[in-house]
Design a protein around this motif. Structure first.
Motif, PDB file in Angstrom:
ATOM      1  N   HIS A 167     109.574  24.187  70.201  1.00 39.34           N
ATOM      2  CA  HIS A 167     108.746  24.136  68.999  1.00 39.34           C
ATOM      3  C   HIS A 167     107.876  25.149  68.620  1.00 39.34           C
ATOM      4  CE1 HIS A 167     105.960  21.818  66.231  1.00 39.34           C
ATOM      5  NE2 HIS A 167     107.075  20.954  66.139  1.00 39.34           N
ATOM      6  N   PRO A 168     107.758  25.470  67.422  1.00 33.49           N
ATOM      7  CA  PRO A 168     106.800  26.538  66.932  1.00 33.49           C
ATOM      8  C   PRO A 168     105.396  26.515  67.433  1.00 33.49           C
ATOM      9  CG  PRO A 168     107.741  25.232  64.931  1.00 33.49           C
ATOM     10  CD  PRO A 168     108.516  24.965  66.152  1.00 33.49           C
ATOM     11  N   SER A 169     104.884  25.345  67.756  1.00 30.36           N
ATOM     12  CA  SER A 169     103.523  25.152  68.162  1.00 30.36           C
ATOM     13  C   SER A 169     103.470  25.757  69.197  1.00 30.36           C
ATOM     14  CB  SER A 169     103.200  23.769  68.115  1.00 30.36           C
ATOM     15  OG  SER A 169     104.100  22.882  69.162  1.00 30.36           O
ATOM     16  N   LEU A 170     104.484  26.120  70.256  1.00 23.17           N
ATOM     17  CA  LEU A 170     104.342  26.633  71.540  1.00 23.17           C
ATOM     18  C   LEU A 170     104.218  28.007  71.263  1.00 23.17           C
ATOM     19  CD1 LEU A 170     107.037  25.035  73.910  1.00 23.17           C
ATOM     20  CD2 LEU A 170     104.466  24.302  73.280  1.00 23.17           C
ATOM     21  N   ILE A 171     104.083  28.839  70.090  1.00 30.13           N
ATOM     22  CA  ILE A 171     104.082  30.153  69.924  1.00 30.13           C
ATOM     23  C   ILE A 171     102.830  30.485  69.069  1.00 30.13           C
ATOM     24  CG2 ILE A 171     105.177  32.478  69.151  1.00 30.13           C
ATOM     25  CD1 ILE A 171     107.985  31.031  69.516  1.00 30.13           C
ATOM     26  N   GLN A 231     107.694  19.623  74.459  1.00 29.46           N
ATOM     27  CA  GLN A 231     107.576  19.552  75.731  1.00 29.46           C
ATOM     28  C   GLN A 231     107.856  20.638  76.360  1.00 29.46           C
ATOM     29  OE1 GLN A 231     108.892  15.626  76.733  1.00 29.46           O
ATOM     30  NE2 GLN A 231     108.520  14.416  74.968  1.00 29.46           N
ATOM     31  N   GLY A 232     108.434  21.743  75.954  1.00 27.99           N
ATOM     32  CA  GLY A 232     109.123  22.924  76.689  1.00 27.99           C
ATOM     33  C   GLY A 232     110.050  23.505  76.084  1.00 27.99           C
ATOM     34  N   ASN A 247     115.648  24.164  59.770  1.00 20.48           N
ATOM     35  CA  ASN A 247     114.655  23.574  59.072  1.00 20.48           C
ATOM     36  C   ASN A 247     113.242  23.859  59.824  1.00 20.48           C
ATOM     37  OD1 ASN A 247     114.384  21.795  61.331  1.00 20.48           O
ATOM     38  ND2 ASN A 247     115.623  20.187  60.586  1.00 20.48           N
ATOM     39  N   GLY A 248     113.358  24.553  60.851  1.00 13.00           N
ATOM     40  CA  GLY A 248     112.194  25.169  61.533  1.00 13.00           C
ATOM     41  C   GLY A 248     111.290  24.127  62.496  1.00 13.00           C
ATOM     42  N   SER A 249     112.185  23.184  62.646  1.00 13.66           N
ATOM     43  CA  SER A 249     111.533  22.266  63.714  1.00 13.66           C
ATOM     44  C   SER A 249     112.116  22.847  65.478  1.00 13.66           C
ATOM     45  CB  SER A 249     112.146  20.778  63.996  1.00 13.66           C
ATOM     46  OG  SER A 249     113.565  20.780  63.877  1.00 13.66           O
ATOM     47  N   LEU A 250     112.794  23.955  65.333  1.00 15.30           N
ATOM     48  CA  LEU A 250     113.050  24.739  66.452  1.00 15.30           C
ATOM     49  C   LEU A 250     112.888  25.874  66.398  1.00 15.30           C
ATOM     50  CD1 LEU A 250     115.819  22.728  68.796  1.00 15.30           C
ATOM     51  CD2 LEU A 250     113.277  22.719  69.234  1.00 15.30           C
ATOM     52  N   VAL A 251     112.401  26.808  67.144  1.00 17.91           N
ATOM     53  CA  VAL A 251     112.471  28.412  66.795  1.00 17.91           C
ATOM     54  C   VAL A 251     113.270  29.027  68.267  1.00 17.91           C
ATOM     55  CG1 VAL A 251     110.750  28.571  65.194  1.00 17.91           C
ATOM     56  CG2 VAL A 251     110.007  28.920  67.705  1.00 17.91           C
ATOM     57  N   VAL A 252     113.410  30.182  68.029  1.00 18.57           N
ATOM     58  CA  VAL A 252     114.149  30.922  69.030  1.00 18.57           C
ATOM     59  C   VAL A 252     112.946  31.738  69.505  1.00 18.57           C
ATOM     60  CG1 VAL A 252     115.833  32.799  70.182  1.00 18.57           C
ATOM     61  CG2 VAL A 252     116.513  30.830  68.404  1.00 18.57           C
ATOM     62  N   PRO A 253     112.292  31.750  70.586  1.00 21.14           N
ATOM     63  CA  PRO A 253     111.053  32.538  71.079  1.00 21.14           C
ATOM     64  C   PRO A 253     111.283  33.993  71.412  1.00 21.14           C
ATOM     65  CG  PRO A 253     111.368  30.848  72.764  1.00 21.14           C
ATOM     66  CD  PRO A 253     112.522  30.700  71.564  1.00 21.14           C
ATOM     67  N   LEU A 254     112.436  34.252  72.121  1.00 21.66           N
ATOM     68  CA  LEU A 254     112.816  35.216  72.436  1.00 21.66           C
ATOM     69  C   LEU A 254     114.288  35.671  72.234  1.00 21.66           C
ATOM     70  CD1 LEU A 254     111.404  33.963  75.734  1.00 21.66           C
ATOM     71  CD2 LEU A 254     111.084  36.364  75.503  1.00 21.66           C
ATOM     72  N   PRO A 255     114.490  36.886  71.816  1.00 20.15           N
ATOM     73  CA  PRO A 255     115.741  37.120  71.317  1.00 20.15           C
ATOM     74  C   PRO A 255     116.972  37.321  72.054  1.00 20.15           C
ATOM     75  CG  PRO A 255     114.644  39.136  71.593  1.00 20.15           C
ATOM     76  CD  PRO A 255     113.402  38.050  71.906  1.00 20.15           C
TER      77      PRO A 255
END
Length: 288
Positions: A167-171, A231-232, A247-255
């Motif tokens: 979730h984008p909130s983790l970043i 949650q993780g 839609n942005g509800s998930l993102v890829v934090p590391l490429p």
């Protein structure tokens, strides 16, 4: 002779045990998840036994539940076959298809809906499972692997690229997503896919042993939902989370990504299957 259990409860039990999910059973039965849960309680009260236990966000069969499911599932399969034959005689061509639950709900079902709108004469009967077994009485199935099954006709359906998602909130802008950041997160493991994080960590040059916060879930679907809820970090097959990434509800934090190349999802059918014409139509639709 003792009375039969409530038939709606029996149907709910068989569906949840087969699909591994109250939500999937509710969709299959066209009722609410609450109704399915109520029916499960009814059948457990009838027998005075616990048939399911909660496991993470899902349900798992107890020993008594597994034994009962093994005995009743063949009868339900017989009912499905008889119903399929009856529907076929009413002028519709029945195609019995089996798929993994997560792949079915996230990729296959929307396409089958489009197929049946375009070809109402084809009645696709989908059954979901948690792991592969031989086709048996099914006309076709979805199989995960390298496609090297000479006794089957195999058609590759999608690319299988692994990416971490959260979730984008983790970043946070003040805390860039890197190996140190990942070590602070809860890593969402999937019991049915035990090697994925090891493969990705090797590609990312990250020591898996240095990721101490872990949570194991029964299926990819549960891991993806946990990631959506913040949650993780889950390791996802990108094609199965494309909607959430869009839609942005998930993102890829590391490429870093891992392309599993030939190890992906295939439509498989017997080379001498009786319904090859219908399977060919399905194959064309799913790959066009």
């Amino acid at each position: 002779m003792r009375d039969l259990p409530p038939l709606n409860g029996l149907r709910a039990f068989e569906s949840v045990a087969r699909t591994g999910s109250v939500k999937a059973a509710a969709e299959e039965m066209r009722v609410t998840a609450g109704a399915v849960s109520h029916q499960l309680r009814q059948i457990e009260e009838h027998f005075g036994l616990t048939l399911f236990v909660r496991q993470g966000r899902g349900l798992a069969l107890t020993a008594a539940g597994a034994t009962y499911f093994e005995r009743v599932t063949a009868h339900f399969e017989g009912l499905r076959q008889a119903s399929g034959q009856l529907h076929g005689s009413a002028g519709r061509s029945v195609l019995r298809l089996r798929s993994y639950t997560t792949f079915a709900t996230r990729w296959l079902i929307p396409r089958l809906t489009q197929l049946q709108l375009a070809h109402p004469e084809i009645d696709v009967r989908l059954t979901t499972v948690s792991e592969w077994s031989d086709l048996g009485d099914f006309d076709a199935g979805i199989r995960l692997g390298d496609g090297n099954w000479p006794h089957y006709r195999c058609t590759r359906l999608v690319s299988n690229v692994l990416v971490p998602v959260c979730h984008p909130s983790l970043i946070r802008p003040s805390r860039p997503a890197d190996a140190a950041w990942l070590a602070e997160q809860t890593i969402l493991l999937v019991r049915a896919r035990p090697d994925d994080w090891g493969l990705w960590c090797k590609a990312a040059e990250i020591d898996l042993g240095r990721l101490p916060h872990r949570r194991e879930l029964e299926s990819s679907a549960l891991a993806y939902q946990a990631a959506i809820e913040g949650q993780g970090v889950a390791l996802a097959q990108r094609v199965l989370v494309s909607t959430e990434l869009a839609n942005g509800s998930l993102v890829v934090p590391l490429p870093v990504e891992v392309d599993q190349e030939d190890v992906t999802y295939y439509l498989v059918s017997d080379r001498a299957g009786r319904k090859e014409r219908l399977v060919a139509q399905l194959r064309t639709f799913l790959t066009s």
